[in-house]
Design a protein around this motif. Structure first.
Motif, PDB file in Angstrom:
ATOM      1  N   GLN A 289      24.623  11.415  17.464  1.00  0.00           N
ATOM      2  CA  GLN A 289      23.720  10.925  18.514  1.00  0.00           C
ATOM      3  C   GLN A 289      22.275  11.410  18.346  1.00  0.00           C
ATOM      4  O   GLN A 289      21.346  10.771  18.833  1.00  0.00           O
ATOM      5  N   VAL A 290      22.095  12.525  17.629  1.00  0.00           N
ATOM      6  CA  VAL A 290      20.752  13.098  17.484  1.00  0.00           C
ATOM      7  C   VAL A 290      20.532  13.544  16.043  1.00  0.00           C
ATOM      8  O   VAL A 290      21.447  14.064  15.401  1.00  0.00           O
ATOM      9  N   TYR A 291      19.297  13.303  15.562  1.00  0.00           N
ATOM     10  CA  TYR A 291      18.899  13.801  14.237  1.00  0.00           C
ATOM     11  C   TYR A 291      17.731  14.759  14.427  1.00  0.00           C
ATOM     12  O   TYR A 291      16.773  14.456  15.164  1.00  0.00           O
ATOM     13  N   ILE A 292      17.808  15.900  13.770  1.00  0.00           N
ATOM     14  CA  ILE A 292      16.733  16.892  13.865  1.00  0.00           C
ATOM     15  C   ILE A 292      16.253  17.239  12.460  1.00  0.00           C
ATOM     16  O   ILE A 292      17.057  17.595  11.593  1.00  0.00           O
ATOM     17  N   GLY A 293      14.961  17.119  12.217  1.00  0.00           N
ATOM     18  CA  GLY A 293      14.394  17.435  10.913  1.00  0.00           C
ATOM     19  C   GLY A 293      12.898  17.656  11.024  1.00  0.00           C
ATOM     20  O   GLY A 293      12.290  17.448  12.079  1.00  0.00           O
ATOM     21  N   ASN A 294      12.272  18.085   9.938  1.00  0.00           N
ATOM     22  CA  ASN A 294      10.818  18.238   9.911  1.00  0.00           C
ATOM     23  C   ASN A 294      10.328  18.223   8.474  1.00  0.00           C
ATOM     24  O   ASN A 294      11.124  18.329   7.535  1.00  0.00           O
TER      25      ASN A 294
END
Length: 620
Positions: A289-294
């Protein structure tokens, strides 16, 4: 050299050699074969590197081209020398690219709006055919390494909407990679075969194949009757796919991080980093449901699935509109479709699957890996052509390519080898000299790029073409090949209606051994043939440019400065000096230099002409 026996009535090979199926994709490519024991289609996973080969080619400053996963790494570190999405360029002119020409991170040469595109990497110029051949060569080598046997023959798939030029370019790429392309098969047909649809000759079905890949989308409605696949309708967009989903994510992150779009576009390294990160997010959101990156701890690359689905809803809606149009063109309602097949990695996106299933009113088939399904079907088609599936109907095919001679003694293919007969195909041509009133049509049979290496079948003159400037007359040349192998060639000048035709028997006087030898020669000499063709094409481009620029100087020299005229004459002479070298890259570098230097002149002269017209002066 091994001898190859070919059944001329079916095009089938009388031997046990492995024939592979290849899906040459915009984003990814695959190669598959039929396992000799269980007879199942299998995508080749060489050395555990995965079945998917990214359709990316990197050219290092020294050394051979790098293809696939290793090349993909250079999209960020060396974008100018790393080529992707080359399938979009096959058979295309610069004019065809329109607003999409800025999408590519490498340099595409604008030498002529009608000429096929060329890609400049350093001081070398490549055609999309050469670049596609690098990908096919990698697939061939992987297959040979995995199967421990030579691979010389293949079935290659293309979108159902590909035109003659794009199909011929695909064949040429195969030949350059050392492959005899037994058949060019429509991707939806291959996908249906992979699901076992059409294998049973008594089966009658109407199916929809929804193919959403990285760079292209198409929907095809197929009717299957007695083992024969008929495309009832096809619709789509050659510039719509998973890449557009990635771009929507990138634009969202640009806004979220308050970046300047122009800055991102100019910084090729950053733009490629964002592109790869967006692709990663899209894949992740198919299962979470969620993607986290940078990126570099400075650019926040977070994304939630519902936000992603809101962003891509217009893209999915465009595909459904194409589905609706394809159904209208086929004169069918969704309930008349027996099966819906999902093809292409982008169909893994849950919103895509749900929306398509809702439109057709039934769950879509996605049991097979959507990335592999087309290659698996191509392998099945290859197995059919090898004569291993006796219950499949094989229509008669033409044993050798039929075409005509064009400028420089090149062979322009009209009906490719292994085309089902009866068939009809044609191309449009024009004159190369001002005031030309006759055109010689020379018909050839064979697989070589130069007509002198092929067999001449007939020749006739189209007389009475109206005297016009070069490039204005439009001459349609059509080949009609009937079920008896009789070829009728007709040429028509569209403005005047002037017509001439001739009948020939393409197989007359050729033994099976001669046909085999011609096929073997075409593979053996593929590299030198393509090199010769490209030198001739480069010379033709140069000669046309010399003619145009010299005429421009004569008519509009008054609008140029002395320095501009001197520099133009220097570059003209440099181009003339490059012609005798017969080196494609030397000639095209000189063409590129002259084009870049003189292209602003035409715009300036146009503005002067408009001002003169506004002042009531006559424009010549």
């Amino acid at each position: 050299m091994a001898k190859v026996a070919i059944n001329l009535s079916t095009g089938a090979l009388q031997q046990e050699e492995v024939i592979v199926g290849i899906d040459l994709g915009t984003t990814n490519s695959l190669v598959a074969y039929i396992h000799p024991e269980d007879k199942n289609a299998i995508a080749i996973n060489d050395q555990g590197r995965g079945t998917i080969v990214p359709s990316v080619v990197h050219f290092p400053k020294n050394g051979e081209a790098i293809v696939g996963t290793d090349a993909k790494e250079y999209l960020i570190t060396d974008p100018a020398n790393t080529i992707y999405s080359v399938k979009r360029l096959l058979g295309k002119s610069y004019g065809d690219l329109g607003e999409h020409k800025d999408y590519f991170g490498y340099k595409i040469i604008d030498d002529d709006s009608e000429g096929l595109v060329k890609i400049r990497v350093g001081d070398t110029f490549y055609s999309p055919i050469e670049l596609s051949a690098e990908i096919l060569k990698e697939l061939r080598e992987r297959a040979e390494h995995s199967l421990k046997t030579p691979v010389n023959r293949a079935v290659i798939t293309v979108p159902a909407y590909f035109n003659d030029s794009q199909r011929q370019a695909t064949r040429d790429a195969g030949k350059l990679a050392g492959l005899e392309v037994l058949r060019i098969v429509n991707e939806p047909t291959a996908a249906a075969l992979a699901y076992g649809i059409g294998i049973d000759p008594t089966e009658e079905k109407t199916i929809a194949v929804y193919d959403l890949g990285g760079g292209t989308f198409d929907i095809s409605i197929l009717s299957i009757h007695q083992g024969i696949f008929e495309v009832l309708s096809t619709h789509g967009n050659t510039y719509l796919g998973g890449d557009d989903m990635d771009r929507a994510i990138i634009n969202h992150w640009i806004q979220e991080n308050q970046l300047l779009a122009d800055t991102v576009n100019e910084d090729k390294h950053l733009s490629q980093e964002l592109r790869l990160k967006a692709e990663e997010a899209k894949k992740a959101l198919s299962s979470q449901q969620v993607y986290i990156g940078n990126i570099s701890d400075k650019i926040n690359c977070h994304l939630e699935r519902h936000t992603f689905e809101t962003m891509i809803a217009p893209i999915v809606a465009q595909t459904i509109e194409s589905c609706r149009q394809a159904m209208t063109d086929a004169n069918l309602q969704p309930e008349q479709i027996d099966a819906v097949i999902m093809v292409g990695g982008s169909t893994r996106v849950p919103l895509v699957y749900d929306t398509v299933s809702d439109f057709f009113g039934k769950p879509a088939n996605n049991a097979l890996n959507p990335d592999e399904v087309v290659a698996l079907g191509a392998a099945i088609q290859a197995d059919i052509l090898a004569g291993n599936r006796k219950d499949i109907l094989l229509l008669d095919v033409t044993p050798l390519t039929l075409g005509i001679e064009t400028m420089g003694g090149l062979m322009d293919s009209i009906i490719p080898r292994n085309s089902k007969i009866p068939t009809k195909a044609g191309r449009q041509y024009t004159t190369s000299v001002d005031g030309q009133v006759n055109m010689k049509i020379s018909v050839y049979q064979g697989e070589r790029d130069l007509v002198k290496e092929n067999r001449k079948l007939a020749e006739f003159d189209l007389k009475g073409i109206p005297a016009m400037p070069a490039g204005f007359p439009k001459v349609d040349v059509n080949f009609i090949l009937n079920a008896d192998g009789i070829l009728k060639v007709e040429a028509v000048e569209l403005r005047s209606g002037t017509r001439q035709e001739v009948e020939v028997k393409p197989q007359y006087g050729l033994t099976d051994e001669q046909v085999e030898q011609m096929l073997m020669d075409s593979i053996t000499h593929a590299r030198e043939d393509v090199s010769a063709r490209m030198v001739i094409e480069a010379r033709t481009t140069a000669e046309q440019l010399l003619y145009q620029v010299e005429r421009f100087l004569e008519k509009n020299g008054e609008h140029l400065t002395e320095e501009e005229i001197t520099l133009t004459r220097t570059n003209l002479q440099n181009l003339r000096d490059a012609l005798p070298t017969n080196d494609k890259d030397t000639i095209l570098r000189a063409v590129d230099t002259l084009e870049e230097q003189t292209s602003p002149f035409a715009e300036r002269v146009m503005q002067i002409s408009i001002k003169q017209a506004m002042a009531g002066k006559k424009i010549e």
